[in-house]
Scaffold this active site. Structure first.
Site, PDB file in Angstrom:
ATOM      1  N   SER A 155      -7.346 -22.133  54.380  1.00  0.00           N
ATOM      2  CA  SER A 155      -6.270 -21.141  54.288  1.00  0.00           C
ATOM      3  C   SER A 155      -4.967 -21.889  54.042  1.00  0.00           C
ATOM      4  CB  SER A 155      -6.174 -20.364  55.606  1.00  0.00           C
ATOM      5  OG  SER A 155      -4.928 -19.685  55.692  1.00  0.00           O
ATOM      6  N   TYR A 169      -6.269 -20.130  64.874  1.00  0.00           N
ATOM      7  CA  TYR A 169      -6.700 -19.992  63.471  1.00  0.00           C
ATOM      8  C   TYR A 169      -6.154 -21.140  62.622  1.00  0.00           C
ATOM      9  CZ  TYR A 169      -7.307 -17.897  58.835  1.00  0.00           C
ATOM     10  OH  TYR A 169      -7.669 -17.657  57.531  1.00  0.00           O
TER      11      TYR A 169
HETATM   12  N1  LIG Z   1      -8.083 -12.478  54.020  1.00  0.00           N
HETATM   13  C1  LIG Z   1      -7.190 -13.441  54.060  1.00  0.00           C
HETATM   14  O1  LIG Z   1      -5.962 -13.212  53.970  1.00  0.00           O
HETATM   15  C2  LIG Z   1      -7.635 -14.871  54.126  1.00  0.00           C
HETATM   16  C3  LIG Z   1      -6.723 -15.875  53.766  1.00  0.00           C
HETATM   17  C4  LIG Z   1      -7.121 -17.205  53.857  1.00  0.00           C
HETATM   18  C5  LIG Z   1      -8.400 -17.524  54.289  1.00  0.00           C
HETATM   19  N2  LIG Z   1      -9.267 -16.530  54.631  1.00  0.00           N
HETATM   20  C6  LIG Z   1     -10.609 -16.909  55.100  1.00  0.00           C
HETATM   21  O2  LIG Z   1     -11.578 -16.346  54.254  1.00  0.00           O
HETATM   22  C7  LIG Z   1     -12.751 -16.040  55.017  1.00  0.00           C
HETATM   23  C8  LIG Z   1     -13.124 -14.582  54.810  1.00  0.00           C
HETATM   24  O3  LIG Z   1     -12.019 -13.775  55.208  1.00  0.00           O
HETATM   25  P1  LIG Z   1     -11.996 -12.186  54.969  1.00  0.00           P
HETATM   26  O4  LIG Z   1     -10.579 -11.800  55.017  1.00  0.00           O
HETATM   27  O5  LIG Z   1     -12.845 -11.841  53.813  1.00  0.00           O
HETATM   28  O6  LIG Z   1     -12.694 -11.713  56.344  1.00  0.00           O
HETATM   29  P2  LIG Z   1     -13.312 -10.279  56.770  1.00  0.00           P
HETATM   30  O7  LIG Z   1     -12.984 -10.122  58.215  1.00  0.00           O
HETATM   31  O8  LIG Z   1     -12.902  -9.204  55.836  1.00  0.00           O
HETATM   32  O9  LIG Z   1     -14.869 -10.580  56.618  1.00  0.00           O
HETATM   33  C9  LIG Z   1     -15.427 -11.635  57.373  1.00  0.00           C
HETATM   34  C10 LIG Z   1     -16.926 -11.515  57.442  1.00  0.00           C
HETATM   35  O10 LIG Z   1     -17.397 -12.601  58.278  1.00  0.00           O
HETATM   36  C11 LIG Z   1     -18.348 -12.071  59.196  1.00  0.00           C
HETATM   37  N3  LIG Z   1     -18.410 -12.881  60.412  1.00  0.00           N
HETATM   38  C12 LIG Z   1     -17.487 -12.968  61.402  1.00  0.00           C
HETATM   39  N4  LIG Z   1     -17.949 -13.766  62.400  1.00  0.00           N
HETATM   40  C13 LIG Z   1     -19.180 -14.203  62.001  1.00  0.00           C
HETATM   41  C14 LIG Z   1     -20.152 -15.036  62.604  1.00  0.00           C
HETATM   42  N5  LIG Z   1     -19.987 -15.570  63.827  1.00  0.00           N
HETATM   43  N6  LIG Z   1     -21.299 -15.277  61.922  1.00  0.00           N
HETATM   44  C15 LIG Z   1     -21.494 -14.718  60.691  1.00  0.00           C
HETATM   45  N7  LIG Z   1     -20.627 -13.901  60.085  1.00  0.00           N
HETATM   46  C16 LIG Z   1     -19.475 -13.643  60.744  1.00  0.00           C
HETATM   47  C17 LIG Z   1     -17.876 -10.634  59.465  1.00  0.00           C
HETATM   48  O11 LIG Z   1     -18.929  -9.836  59.981  1.00  0.00           O
HETATM   49  C18 LIG Z   1     -17.396 -10.193  58.081  1.00  0.00           C
HETATM   50  O12 LIG Z   1     -18.438  -9.630  57.313  1.00  0.00           O
HETATM   51  C19 LIG Z   1     -12.423 -16.392  56.469  1.00  0.00           C
HETATM   52  O13 LIG Z   1     -12.888 -17.693  56.750  1.00  0.00           O
HETATM   53  C20 LIG Z   1     -10.915 -16.368  56.490  1.00  0.00           C
HETATM   54  O14 LIG Z   1     -10.363 -17.178  57.504  1.00  0.00           O
HETATM   55  C21 LIG Z   1      -8.911 -15.212  54.559  1.00  0.00           C
END
Ligand SMILES: NC(=O)c1ccc[n+]([C@@H]2O[C@H](COP(=O)([O-])OP(=O)(O)OC[C@H]3O[C@@H](n4cnc5c(N)ncnc54)[C@H](O)[C@@H]3O)[C@@H](O)[C@H]2O)c1
Length: 270
Positions: A155, A169
Site C-alpha cells: 500500500s 496496517y
Molecule cells: N482498497 C484500498 O484502498 C487498498 C489500498 C492499498 C492496498 N490495499 C490492499 O489490497 C488488498 C485487498 O484490499 P480490498 O480493498 O480489495 O479488500 P476487501 O476488504 O474489499 O476484500 C478483502 C478480501 O480478503 C478476504 N480476507 C480477509 N481476511 C482474510 C483471511 N484471514 N483469509 C483469507 N481471506 C481473507 C475478505 O474476505 C475479502 O474477500 C488488501 O491487502 C489491502 O490491504 C487496498
C-alpha cells in the site's frame, strides 16, 4: 536457474498466461477479484481462496477465461488452512506458478485504543498471511522446478502514513515491502520472482465498510476527498491494480523481482 532471455517472443505471447496456474488469496471481492478476473482473461487457470467457501466458489464460478475457476476455503492466519488450500489448488489445477497475496484487513483504530488482539490480527493477516502462503506455495513452486511469481499487496501507506488510525496496517504493509525483497533474494535461485504492488486508495467493499468512520471524522466521502488531492484526479478502481498485477505475473516482467510498484495516481509524488 537464470532468468530466461525472452527478447525474441512477441508482446502478445509474453502477456499470455496460458498454461499457468494462479491462487489469489482474499479473491472473493475487491482488488483480489479484479486480479483473478484479469489473470483468467490472460489465460491462467485461477483459484480463489477466501474465508467463506461459498463466496470463494461463487466468485470463481464468475471468472471468465478458458478454464473453470476453483473456489477454496482459506484463512491466511491459519497454517493448516493455508497448507490444505495450497495443496488442493496444486492437485486440482495440476500445479501452481502464480500466487497473489491479496487477503488483507484495514480496521481504523486510534493508537491509544488499539488492543494487542487488534494489532496481532492485522499483522497476522496482512504480513503473516503472506508469509504462510509464500512459504507453502514457494515450496510447491521450488519442488516443481518451473519457477513462478509471488505478488504481494502492499500500500502507499508503506511509504507515507498519511492517515491516522492505521498504525498496525501501515506497519504490516511496510514490513511486506521488506518481506518482498527477502523473498526475491531467497527464491531467485529457484526461478521464483517476488514483487509487490502499492496502491493508493481503491474503491472496494473493504473501503466502503469503513466509510461511516470517515464520515463521522468529518472526512466525508473518502474516495472523493482523496481524488481531489491526487495529481491524476481520481482514486483507484480495482482493475487499475489488477492490470499491473497481470503485467507483473507475465513474462513481460521476467527480470523484475524484489520491487514494489506503486499504483498511486501520483500520491507519493505530490
Ligand atoms: N482498497 C484500498 O484502498 C487498498 C489500498 C492499498 C492496498 N490495499 C490492499 O489490497 C488488498 C485487498 O484490499 P480490498 O480493498 O480489495 O479488500 P476487501 O476488504 O474489499 O476484500 C478483502 C478480501 O480478503 C478476504 N480476507 C480477509 N481476511 C482474510 C483471511 N484471514 N483469509 C483469507 N481471506 C481473507 C475478505 O474476505 C475479502 O474477500 C488488501 O491487502 C489491502 O490491504 C487496498
Amino acid at each position: 536457474m537464470p532468468a530466461p532471455d525472452v527478447s525474441d517472443r512477441s508482446l502478445t505471447d509474453l502477456l499470455s498466461l496460458r498454461g499457468r496456474r494462479a491462487l489469489v488469496t482474499g479473491g472473493a471481492k475487491g482488488i483480489g477479484l479484479a486480479a483473478a478476473t484479469r489473470l483468467a482473461e490472460a489465460g491462467a487457470a485461477v483459484a480463489i481462496g477466501d474465508l467463506d467457501k461459498g463466496e470463494a466458489e461463487e466468485a470463481a464460478a464468475g471468472l471468465g477465461g478458458e478454464y473453470a475457476g476453483l473456489g477454496v476455503a482459506l484463512d491466511v492466519t491459519d497454517t493448516e488452512s493455508v497448507n490444505t488450500a495450497v495443496h488442493r489448488v496444486r492437485d486440482e489445477l495440476g500445479g501452481l506458478e502464480i500466487l497473489v497475496n491479496n487477503a488483507g484487513v484495514f480496521p481504523i483504530t486510534p493508537l491509544f485504543d488499539t488492543t494487542d488482539e487488534q494489532w496481532d490480527k492485522v499483522l497476522s493477516t496482512n504480513l503473516g498471511g503472506a508469509f504462510r502462503c509464500s512459504r507453502e506455495v514457494g515450496r510447491v513452486m521450488a519442488e516443481a522446478g518451473n519457477g513462478g511469481v509471488i505478488i504481494n499487496l502492499a500500500s502507499t501507506q508503506a511509504f507515507r502514513a498519511g492517515a491516522g488510525g492505521l498504525s498496525a496496517y501501515t506497519s504490516s504493509k511496510g514490513a511486506l515491502v521488506a518481506f518482498t525483497q527477502a523473498l526475491a533474494v531467497e527464491l531467485g535461485a529457484f526461478g521464483i520472482r517476488a514483487v509487490a504492488v502499492a496502491p493508493t486508495v481503491v474503491d472496494t467493499p473493504g473501503v466502503q465498510a469503513n466509510m461511516p468512520i470517515f464520515e463521522a471524522a468529518g472526512v466525508g466521502d473518502l474516495i472523493a476527498a482523496i481524488s481531489a488531492q491526487l495529481p491524476l484526479g481520481r482514486a483507484g478502481v480495482p482493475d487499475d491494480v489488477a492490470r499491473v498485477i497481470t503485467f507483473l505475473a507475465s513474462d513481460l516482467a521476467v527480470l523484475v523481482t524484489g520491487q514494489t510498484i506503486v499504483v498511486d495516481a501520483g500520491q507519493l509524488s505530490a
